[in-house]
Design a protein around this motif. Structure first.
Motif, short mmCIF file in Angstrom:
data_model
loop_
_atom_site.label_atom_id
_atom_site.label_comp_id
_atom_site.label_asym_id
_atom_site.label_seq_id
_atom_site.Cartn_x
_atom_site.Cartn_y
_atom_site.Cartn_z
N ARG A 1 0.84 -1.19 0.00
CA ARG A 1 0.00 0.00 0.00
C ARG A 1 0.88 1.25 0.00
NH1 ARG A 1 -2.09 0.74 4.41
NH2 ARG A 1 -1.75 -1.12 5.67
N ASN A 2 0.32 2.33 -0.48
CA ASN A 2 1.07 3.58 -0.55
C ASN A 2 1.03 4.31 0.80
OD1 ASN A 2 1.38 2.99 -3.24
ND2 ASN A 2 -0.25 4.36 -3.91
N VAL A 3 2.04 5.13 1.04
CA VAL A 3 2.09 6.00 2.22
C VAL A 3 2.14 7.45 1.72
CG1 VAL A 3 3.21 4.30 3.68
CG2 VAL A 3 4.62 5.86 2.34
N GLU A 4 1.77 8.37 2.59
CA GLU A 4 1.69 9.77 2.17
C GLU A 4 2.22 10.67 3.27
OE1 GLU A 4 -1.73 13.01 0.83
OE2 GLU A 4 -2.18 10.85 0.83
N GLY A 5 2.87 11.77 2.86
CA GLY A 5 3.36 12.73 3.83
C GLY A 5 3.94 13.95 3.15
N PRO A 6 4.14 15.04 3.91
CA PRO A 6 4.71 16.26 3.33
C PRO A 6 6.23 16.19 3.22
CG PRO A 6 4.23 16.60 5.64
CD PRO A 6 3.75 15.22 5.32
N VAL A 7 6.75 16.89 2.24
CA VAL A 7 8.21 17.01 2.10
C VAL A 7 8.68 18.04 3.12
CG1 VAL A 7 10.11 17.66 0.58
CG2 VAL A 7 8.13 16.43 -0.35
N ILE A 8 9.56 17.64 4.03
CA ILE A 8 9.99 18.54 5.10
C ILE A 8 11.43 19.01 4.93
CG2 ILE A 8 8.37 17.63 6.80
CD1 ILE A 8 10.68 15.95 7.95
N GLU A 9 12.16 18.37 4.01
CA GLU A 9 13.58 18.73 3.89
C GLU A 9 14.12 18.29 2.52
OE1 GLU A 9 17.60 17.91 6.54
OE2 GLU A 9 15.62 17.43 7.39
N VAL A 10 15.01 19.12 1.97
CA VAL A 10 15.75 18.76 0.76
C VAL A 10 17.18 18.44 1.17
CG1 VAL A 10 16.59 19.53 -1.49
CG2 VAL A 10 14.33 20.26 -0.69
N VAL A 11 17.61 17.23 0.87
CA VAL A 11 18.96 16.80 1.25
C VAL A 11 19.73 16.39 0.01
CG1 VAL A 11 18.27 16.05 3.55
CG2 VAL A 11 18.14 14.44 1.65
N LYS A 12 21.00 16.12 0.18
CA LYS A 12 21.82 15.70 -0.95
C LYS A 12 21.28 14.38 -1.51
CE LYS A 12 26.58 14.67 -2.31
NZ LYS A 12 27.98 14.51 -1.85
N GLY A 13 20.89 14.43 -2.75
CA GLY A 13 20.43 13.20 -3.40
C GLY A 13 18.95 12.93 -3.33
N GLY A 14 18.17 13.84 -2.67
CA GLY A 14 16.75 13.55 -2.63
C GLY A 14 15.96 14.41 -1.65
N LEU A 15 14.82 13.86 -1.19
CA LEU A 15 13.90 14.57 -0.30
C LEU A 15 13.63 13.75 0.96
CD1 LEU A 15 11.21 15.52 -3.01
CD2 LEU A 15 13.04 17.00 -2.15
N ILE A 16 13.27 14.43 2.05
CA ILE A 16 12.84 13.77 3.28
C ILE A 16 11.35 14.04 3.47
CG2 ILE A 16 13.08 13.63 5.78
CD1 ILE A 16 15.49 12.54 4.30
N LEU A 17 10.58 12.97 3.64
CA LEU A 17 9.14 13.09 3.88
C LEU A 17 8.83 12.74 5.32
CD1 LEU A 17 9.16 12.87 0.70
CD2 LEU A 17 6.96 11.71 0.93
N ASP A 18 7.84 13.44 5.88
CA ASP A 18 7.34 13.11 7.22
C ASP A 18 6.20 12.12 7.07
OD1 ASP A 18 6.29 12.92 9.71
OD2 ASP A 18 5.88 15.06 9.98
N ILE A 19 6.51 10.84 7.31
CA ILE A 19 5.47 9.80 7.26
C ILE A 19 5.33 9.18 8.65
CG2 ILE A 19 5.65 9.27 4.81
CD1 ILE A 19 7.61 7.02 5.51
N GLY A 20 5.52 10.03 9.67
CA GLY A 20 5.56 9.57 11.05
C GLY A 20 6.98 9.33 11.48
N LEU A 21 7.83 9.14 10.52
CA LEU A 21 9.28 9.07 10.70
C LEU A 21 9.89 9.64 9.42
CD1 LEU A 21 9.87 6.47 8.72
CD2 LEU A 21 9.25 5.18 10.75
N ARG A 22 11.21 9.72 9.38
CA ARG A 22 11.85 10.34 8.22
C ARG A 22 11.99 9.30 7.10
NH1 ARG A 22 14.69 15.11 9.26
NH2 ARG A 22 16.41 14.59 7.87
N GLY A 23 11.25 9.52 6.02
CA GLY A 23 11.35 8.65 4.86
C GLY A 23 12.17 9.33 3.78
N PHE A 24 13.11 8.60 3.18
CA PHE A 24 13.99 9.17 2.17
C PHE A 24 13.47 8.85 0.77
CE2 PHE A 24 17.86 8.64 -0.58
CZ PHE A 24 18.13 10.00 -0.72
N LEU A 25 13.28 9.90 -0.03
CA LEU A 25 12.84 9.76 -1.42
C LEU A 25 13.98 10.19 -2.33
CD1 LEU A 25 10.69 9.30 -3.61
CD2 LEU A 25 9.83 11.61 -3.15
N PRO A 26 14.69 9.23 -2.97
CA PRO A 26 15.81 9.60 -3.86
C PRO A 26 15.35 10.47 -5.02
CG PRO A 26 15.81 7.24 -3.36
CD PRO A 26 14.50 7.78 -2.87
N ALA A 27 16.22 11.37 -5.46
CA ALA A 27 15.87 12.30 -6.54
C ALA A 27 15.45 11.57 -7.81
CB ALA A 27 17.07 13.20 -6.83
#
Length: 398
Positions: free
Chosen positions: A114-140
């Motif tokens: 199933r999919n998860v959803e959350g806001p982008v809270i940070e731009v880091v080297k190589g991608g994005l950090i999403l708040d999904i209750g914990l820090r989820g890393f989304l590669p660029a």
């Protein structure tokens, strides 16, 4: 809290011991926010003292102001870090409680795909950090189907993603938004693939450039224009012909429905300069051009944009030539004679030597000139001898 506790001999004691909650370090408790300060939040959990949540334990968002995270009267869950620290305070963590709850949900979503959803809270080297209750890393590379040039524009946006990697021991969660988008577009891709046929002329938008060609978005699926299909002229890099975001009209060269690959051609939608030359040039014509390159076996001459002919070294002059630069230089303007046109192999042969008839006429003229030169001294000598003889005659005696 004052309804359940009273002060006795300078200490806070419960009015009724039965209401005193029992918990240990690591337990998750629930309480109400009673005070919000810059560095901490106080929560009433029904204990003898309020629980203290340090600002850095309130949320996974770095540097967040507590007032932007919680409000007075809000109920929240927190994990007990220390039942009593050195100062007797109850230390709690809201983000760790959220982490525990979120981790269980994420593990379940991962198992059930199933999919998860959350806001982008940070731009880091190589991608994005999403708040999904914990820090989820989304590669660029997995933010979109196409390459994203500016990750900053995603900051604050809510994204729906798939969990593609999970490692609790390292608190590592890797996400993919691209997988969600590709799933949504699967039916659309199938429709497009089934509607395309070889030879079709379609419109699209250049989505990406690579060394070997250009990708074109055909409303949901990308096709590739190989670098050799971009122009009738030689191309070193696709950026010489097209740019990302440019709308183009292309010809469908091949559709591989099994592998979902579409081969496109751009030059096929434009006039072939070689064909134009073939239509207006005949063997024997003299054509103007510019020398573009010298090679050991001759010189290449551009006679039209994108069309070059070759003057073989044997056709540069009537006499023997060791190297082409004895006769021409790169950049020279020349008028060359067409000696062969090969449409199938797209070859144009040129010559700087005169026509055979012209050469033979030149030779005849040279022979006539030589003969006149040879006769001139003998005729001159005869005329001189005759006058000398007349001069010796004694005409008066007669």
């Amino acid at each position: 809290m004052r309804d359940f506790f009273r002060e006795e001999n300078g200490e806070i004691v419960p009015v009724d011991e039965s209401v005193l909650i029992d918990f240990q370090d690591g337990d998750i408790v629930e309480g109400e926010v009673v005070r919000i300060d810059k560095d901490e939040v106080l929560v009433d959990i029904g204990y003898k003292s309020e629980g203290l949540i340090p600002a850095n334990e309130l949320t996974i968002r770095k540097g967040a102001d507590p007032k932007d995270v919680v409000e007075l009267g809000q109920r929240l869950e927190a994990l007990v870090l220390q039942k009593e620290d050195a100062d007797g305070r109850l230390i709690l963590s809201a983000k760790r409680a959220a982490f525990e709850r979120a981790w269980n949900k994420i593990e379940e979503a991962y198992r059930e795909q199933r999919n998860v959803e959350g806001p982008v809270i940070e731009v880091v080297k190589g991608g994005l950090i999403l708040d999904i209750g914990l820090r989820g890393f989304l590669p660029a590379s997995l933010v979109d189907i196409r390459r994203v040039r500016n990750l900053e524009e995603y900051l604050g946006r809510r994204l729906e993603c798939k969990v593609i990697e999970l490692n609790r021991s390292r608190n590592n969660v890797v996400l993919s938004r691209r997988a969600v988008l590709e799933e949504e577009r699967k039916e659309e891709r199938e429709r497009i693939l089934n509607s395309l046929n070889e030879g079709d002329i379609v419109k699209g938008t250049v989505s990406n450039l690579v060394d070997f060609g250009a990708f074109v978005d055909l409303d949901g699926i990308d096709g590739l224009i190989h670098i050799s299909e971009l122009s009738w002229n030689h191309v070193d890099h696709p950026s010489e012909v097209v740019q990302v975001g440019e709308e183009v009209e292309v010809k469908v060269l091949e559709v591989d429905r099994e592998r979902e690959r579409i081969s496109l051609g751009l030059k096929q939608t434009r006039k072939d300069p070689w064909q134009e030359v073939v239509e207006r040039v005949n063997v024997g014509d003299v054509i103007h051009g510019r020398v573009t390159k010298l090679v050991s076996f001759g010189a290449f001459v551009e006679v039209a944009e994108g069309v070059e002919g070759l003057i073989h070294i044997s056709e540069l002059a009537e006499h023997h030539v060791e190297t082409p630069d004895e006769i021409v230089r790169s950049g020279d303007e020349v008028d060359a004679r067409v000696i062969d046109v090969d449409p199938r192999r797209r070859r144009l042969s040129l010559s700087l030597r005169p026509k055979r008839e012209e050469r033979e006429e030149r030779r005849r003229e040279e022979r006539r000139r030589e003969e006149r030169e040879e006769r001139r001294p003998r005729e001159s000598g005869l005329r001189t001898g005759a006058f000398d003889a007349l001069k010796d005659l004694d005409l008066e005696e007669r």
